[in-house]
Design an enzyme around this catalytic site. Structure first.
Site, PDB file in Angstrom:
ATOM      1  N   GLN A 139      -6.024  12.323  -6.233  1.00  0.00           N
ATOM      2  CA  GLN A 139      -4.942  13.298  -6.179  1.00  0.00           C
ATOM      3  C   GLN A 139      -4.532  13.809  -7.555  1.00  0.00           C
ATOM      4  OE1 GLN A 139      -2.861  10.174  -3.630  1.00  0.00           O
ATOM      5  NE2 GLN A 139      -1.874  12.045  -2.940  1.00  0.00           N
ATOM      6  N   HIS A 156      -7.610   3.397  -3.177  1.00  0.00           N
ATOM      7  CA  HIS A 156      -6.700   4.215  -2.384  1.00  0.00           C
ATOM      8  C   HIS A 156      -7.505   5.193  -1.532  1.00  0.00           C
ATOM      9  CE1 HIS A 156      -3.196   7.246  -1.989  1.00  0.00           C
ATOM     10  NE2 HIS A 156      -3.077   6.280  -1.100  1.00  0.00           N
ATOM     11  N   GLU A 187      -1.818   0.656   0.953  1.00  0.00           N
ATOM     12  CA  GLU A 187      -1.445   1.143   2.283  1.00  0.00           C
ATOM     13  C   GLU A 187      -2.485   0.916   3.382  1.00  0.00           C
ATOM     14  OE1 GLU A 187       1.448   4.814   0.927  1.00  0.00           O
ATOM     15  OE2 GLU A 187      -0.648   5.286   1.387  1.00  0.00           O
ATOM     16  N   TYR A 191       9.610   5.100   1.917  1.00  0.00           N
ATOM     17  CA  TYR A 191      10.216   6.419   1.770  1.00  0.00           C
ATOM     18  C   TYR A 191      11.383   6.646   2.726  1.00  0.00           C
ATOM     19  CZ  TYR A 191       6.164   7.730  -1.055  1.00  0.00           C
ATOM     20  OH  TYR A 191       5.210   7.793  -2.038  1.00  0.00           O
ATOM     21  N   GLU A 211       6.084   2.689  -4.570  1.00  0.00           N
ATOM     22  CA  GLU A 211       6.287   4.120  -4.343  1.00  0.00           C
ATOM     23  C   GLU A 211       7.590   4.323  -3.589  1.00  0.00           C
ATOM     24  OE1 GLU A 211       3.158   6.321  -2.449  1.00  0.00           O
ATOM     25  OE2 GLU A 211       1.581   5.402  -3.680  1.00  0.00           O
ATOM     26  N   TRP A 228       7.660   7.890  -6.766  1.00  0.00           N
ATOM     27  CA  TRP A 228       6.507   8.749  -6.486  1.00  0.00           C
ATOM     28  C   TRP A 228       6.986  10.190  -6.510  1.00  0.00           C
ATOM     29  CZ3 TRP A 228       1.459   7.897  -6.307  1.00  0.00           C
ATOM     30  CH2 TRP A 228       0.634   8.887  -5.787  1.00  0.00           C
ATOM     31  N   TYR A 271       6.358  16.217  -5.265  1.00  0.00           N
ATOM     32  CA  TYR A 271       7.104  14.978  -5.493  1.00  0.00           C
ATOM     33  C   TYR A 271       7.291  14.637  -6.963  1.00  0.00           C
ATOM     34  CZ  TYR A 271       6.870  13.671  -0.552  1.00  0.00           C
ATOM     35  OH  TYR A 271       7.027  13.627   0.805  1.00  0.00           O
TER      36      TYR A 271
END
Length: 517
Positions: free
Chosen positions: A50, A150, A196, A339, A409, A451, A468
């Site tokens: 990313q 990731h 994750e 989040y 995050e 994040w 973000y």
């Protein structure tokens, strides 16, 4: 002296009583950076695909993310070929981190850049890039936190044997980790093996909305292959074994000399039952087992939770005695990506069948708010609920012990990429306050990273997603111009100037100034 009527005395009494109750109900908290425990580190993060770009430069080969985005399956039809161009602009970015005052930076390594064939020869240019970036961070005095994986497996390993659904991945991941520990470990404080996995299992191998785009009919559509009934469970099983193998290697070969720590990361939603019915409460507990217990129960107790074993049955892989010993206590810390919170209800449309997918096994509907249209998948909510973070930390402590936790995050996006991101500041203040409250209530939280450090190519929305970053990126420019947002100035004031955050009656108001960097 004139006497007041009795009803007036009663009115004054009840008014004073009501005022006292209201005052007692007002939450009031003011805190500063210095109020966090010694050794606590504030940071921010990015992820390789990313952020880095340079997808075909200097020996890097395609990962499953490259294959997925170039197939046109990504909803925004974009790719991470350039992303934030961190490969070329990392020095500028480390300078921005220093100006903001970041104490830690969490990034991921691209397996395809470091070992282009997935195993074997190390790419000298990839090695040089990560060494150069790490050395810049060392010079800046920023703590280095590295994640190994990731969702960007080298495509060569996916093609050769199916990647994470094959036990061969354990040896290849361990060998990759060995290279990273050997080459970078003298400067890395924290290693995270996998990010994750608990939600990637669903997105990557059940619904197939993420690479490697695996699913099977009728559980998913437009996939490249797969089996939604078993592959999510194979993915998690091999993640846990690969993680534990890497941890054993690190502890036996590197940890004493390098003095780092190693753990695994989980996505973390908090769940509230939609109603107080037994069905919705049961669905909420089931969701918690698949969100938290699927990863934590093997790591703490050596086996999967009874709820998951009962629901999944023979489709669930089992740990041998040796494997159970390997995974038990195979962590120094747990990383959480948190989040928001969601409302949960029982999915009454699920009919028990001989073969069903992960989504049907969870059998729960999720809503960001009570009036939202429900979805059966673990999808991020958009609610601001700092109490949910406190609840998640307390749930882990009650069920798995007072584990060392890093919030790896936490953040809020802005749909238009505005520089004046006051809502993000308010969000971050609330969750940082919740982190401090959890610590004061006994949670063993050692760090917080928001994040993200900079705008990146987002997993679900690409370049057209919510942004973000503390630092904005002009994705329309070939130079990928950077500009710090107001939130960067606020974070800097909190970290460098010890500016207070004041919390009153659920409103989080910063007393920090917003001087431009």
């Amino acid at each position: 002296m004139e006497r007041r009527p009795l009803h007036l005395h009663l009115l004054l009494f009840f008014s004073a009583w009501l005022l006292l109750l209201l005052l007692q109900g007002v939450s009031s908290l003011q805190f500063r950076r210095e109020d966090f425990p010694d050794g606590f580190a504030f940071g921010a993060g990015t992820a390789a695909y990313q952020y880095e770009g340079a997808a075909a430069e200097d020996g890097r080969t395609p990962s499953i993310w490259d294959t997925y985005t170039h197939s046109g399956r990504h909803p925004e039809d974009g790719t991470g070929d350039v992303a934030s161009d961190g490969y070329h602009k990392y020095k500028e970015d480390v300078k921005l981190m220093t100006e903001i005052g970041l104490e830690a930076y969490r990034f991921t390594i691209s397996w395809s850049r470091l070992i282009p064939s997935g195993r074997g020869a190390v790419n000298p240019k990839g090695l040089q890039f990560y060494n150069n970036m790490i050395n810049e961070l060392v010079k800046a005095g920023i703590q280095i936190q590295v994640a190994l994986y990731h969702s960007d497996l080298p495509q060569s390993l996916q093609d050769e044997y199916g990647g994470w659904i094959n036990p061969k991945i354990v040896d290849d991941f361990t060998a990759y980790a060995d290279v990273c520990f050997r080459e970078f470990g003298d400067r890395v404080a924290h290693w995270t093996t996998v990010l994750e996995p608990n939600v990637m299992a669903q997105g990557c191998y059940d619904t197939g909305i993420l690479p490697p785009n695996h699913c099977s009919y009728p559980f998913g559509n437009n996939c490249t292959g797969g089996n939604s009934t078993v592959e999510p469970y194979l993915f998690i099983h091999h993640n846990l074994l690969a993680h534990a193998s890497a941890v054993r290697l690190y502890r036996e070969k590197y940890q004493v000399a390098q003095k780092g720590i190693i753990g695994i990361n989980m996505y973390s939603l908090w769940f509230y039952p939609l109603t107080d019915s037994a069905e919705d409460i049961g669905a909420t507990e089931r969701a918690k087992q698949f969100m938290y217990g699927w990863i934590l129960h093997p790591l703490v107790f050596g086996d999967y939770p009874e709820t998951i074993k009962k629901v999944v049955g023979s489709r669930l892989p089992f740990f041998s005695n040796h494997e159970s010993e390997l995974v038990t206590n195979a962590f120094d810390f747990i990383g959480l990506n948190h989040y928001s919170s969601v409302y949960t209800s029982n999915n009454n449309n699920v009919v028990k069948a001989p073969l069903q997918d992960l989504t049907a096994d969870i059998a729960t509907l999720f809503r960001a708010t009570k009036n939202d249209t429900p979805t059966p998948e673990f999808l991020p909510g958009n609610t601001v609920d700092p109490q949910g973070l406190e609840n998640a930390l307390e749930y882990i402590r009650e069920n798995y012990g007072n584990l060392t936790i890093y919030i790896q995050e936490n953040g809020s996006g802005a749909p238009d990429g505005t520089l004046d991101d006051v809502e993000r500041i308010n969000y971050l203040q609330k969750y940082i306050a919740a982190t401090l409250k959890a610590i004061r209530n006994g949670a063993n939280v050692k760090g917080y990273s928001m994040w993200s450090f900079i705008d990146i190519y987002e997993i679900f929305g690409g370049y057209n997603s919510w942004h973000y970053g503390l630092v904005a990126v002009d994705f329309g420019s070939t130079e990928r111009r950077r500009q710090p947002r107001r939130s960067a100035s606020w974070y800097s004031d909190f970290l460098k100037n010890n500016a207070p955050i004041r919390v009153e009656d659920g409103s989080f108001v910063s007393a920090a100034s917003h001087a431009q960097l």
